[in-house]
Motif scaffolding. Structure first.
Motif, PDB file in Angstrom:
ATOM      1  N   TYR A  37       8.469  -7.891   3.371  1.00 58.99           N
ATOM      2  CA  TYR A  37       7.056  -8.204   3.572  1.00 58.99           C
ATOM      3  C   TYR A  37       6.942  -9.472   4.404  1.00 58.99           C
ATOM      4  O   TYR A  37       7.645 -10.449   4.156  1.00 58.99           O
ATOM      5  CB  TYR A  37       6.361  -8.391   2.219  1.00 58.99           C
ATOM      6  N   GLU A  38       6.071  -9.450   5.401  1.00 62.20           N
ATOM      7  CA  GLU A  38       5.926 -10.593   6.301  1.00 62.20           C
ATOM      8  C   GLU A  38       4.452 -10.788   6.632  1.00 62.20           C
ATOM      9  O   GLU A  38       3.713  -9.820   6.813  1.00 62.20           O
ATOM     10  CB  GLU A  38       6.721 -10.317   7.578  1.00 62.20           C
ATOM     11  N   THR A  39       4.025 -12.034   6.681  1.00 60.23           N
ATOM     12  CA  THR A  39       2.645 -12.354   7.068  1.00 60.23           C
ATOM     13  C   THR A  39       2.650 -13.268   8.279  1.00 60.23           C
ATOM     14  O   THR A  39       3.613 -13.993   8.530  1.00 60.23           O
ATOM     15  CB  THR A  39       1.888 -13.049   5.923  1.00 60.23           C
ATOM     16  N   HIS A  40       1.548 -13.205   9.027  1.00 57.64           N
ATOM     17  CA  HIS A  40       1.390 -14.052  10.216  1.00 57.64           C
ATOM     18  C   HIS A  40       0.093 -14.845  10.060  1.00 57.64           C
ATOM     19  O   HIS A  40      -0.936 -14.298   9.677  1.00 57.64           O
ATOM     20  CB  HIS A  40       1.297 -13.198  11.483  1.00 57.64           C
ATOM     21  N   ILE A  50      -3.690 -14.841   5.115  1.00 61.68           N
ATOM     22  CA  ILE A  50      -2.299 -14.405   5.275  1.00 61.68           C
ATOM     23  C   ILE A  50      -2.007 -13.115   4.502  1.00 61.68           C
ATOM     24  O   ILE A  50      -1.009 -12.454   4.772  1.00 61.68           O
ATOM     25  CB  ILE A  50      -1.297 -15.507   4.858  1.00 61.68           C
ATOM     26  N   PHE A  51      -2.854 -12.739   3.544  1.00 58.52           N
ATOM     27  CA  PHE A  51      -2.644 -11.500   2.813  1.00 58.52           C
ATOM     28  C   PHE A  51      -3.518 -10.363   3.336  1.00 58.52           C
ATOM     29  O   PHE A  51      -3.599  -9.300   2.736  1.00 58.52           O
ATOM     30  CB  PHE A  51      -2.876 -11.712   1.319  1.00 58.52           C
ATOM     31  N   GLN A  53      -4.498  -7.222   5.716  1.00 60.10           N
ATOM     32  CA  GLN A  53      -3.654  -6.159   6.255  1.00 60.10           C
ATOM     33  C   GLN A  53      -3.410  -6.331   7.757  1.00 60.10           C
ATOM     34  O   GLN A  53      -2.343  -5.999   8.253  1.00 60.10           O
ATOM     35  CB  GLN A  53      -4.284  -4.800   5.983  1.00 60.10           C
ATOM     36  N   THR A  55      -2.823  -9.007   9.356  1.00 57.64           N
ATOM     37  CA  THR A  55      -1.827 -10.046   9.639  1.00 57.64           C
ATOM     38  C   THR A  55      -0.546  -9.858   8.818  1.00 57.64           C
ATOM     39  O   THR A  55       0.247 -10.781   8.693  1.00 57.64           O
ATOM     40  CB  THR A  55      -2.394 -11.437   9.326  1.00 57.64           C
ATOM     41  N   SER A  56      -0.343  -8.658   8.287  1.00 58.13           N
ATOM     42  CA  SER A  56       0.821  -8.409   7.433  1.00 58.13           C
ATOM     43  C   SER A  56       1.650  -7.245   7.960  1.00 58.13           C
ATOM     44  O   SER A  56       1.125  -6.309   8.549  1.00 58.13           O
ATOM     45  CB  SER A  56       0.376  -8.086   6.008  1.00 58.13           C
TER      46      SER A  56
END
Length: 89
Positions: A37-40, A50-51, A53, A55-56
């Protein structure tokens, strides 16, 4: 004396055939599962959380290995793999 030899020979054949009949195949199963799992985020005003959809990114993977000894110098090996996006396209 002959009866004893015949019965010993018969007993040895019974034991030999019983050993030959036990040719079960043991399948060894191993594997792994992983979630990535990665966020931007850019920490700017008005940017998405950041959570969110948008940006994930996420991936989900499963790997299953099957190995077996088939006797007489034959072996079997197989690997099944699944990789998905965990519904975060």
């Amino acid at each position: 004396m002959k009866k004893t030899l015949v019965s010993l020979a018969a007993a040895s054949l019974i034991v030999t055939s019983a050993m030959a009949a036990d040719k079960g195949i043991d399948i060894v199963t191993t594997g792994q599962a992983v979630v990535y799992y990665e966020t931007h985020g850019d920490n700017g005003k008005g940017s998405a959380d950041i959570f969110d959809q948008s940006t994930s990114n996420a991936n989900f993977g499963v790997q299953l290995n099957l190995d077996a000894d088939l006797k007489n110098n034959f072996t079997f090996g197989s690997q099944l793999t699944y990789l998905g996006t965990a519904v975060l396209e």
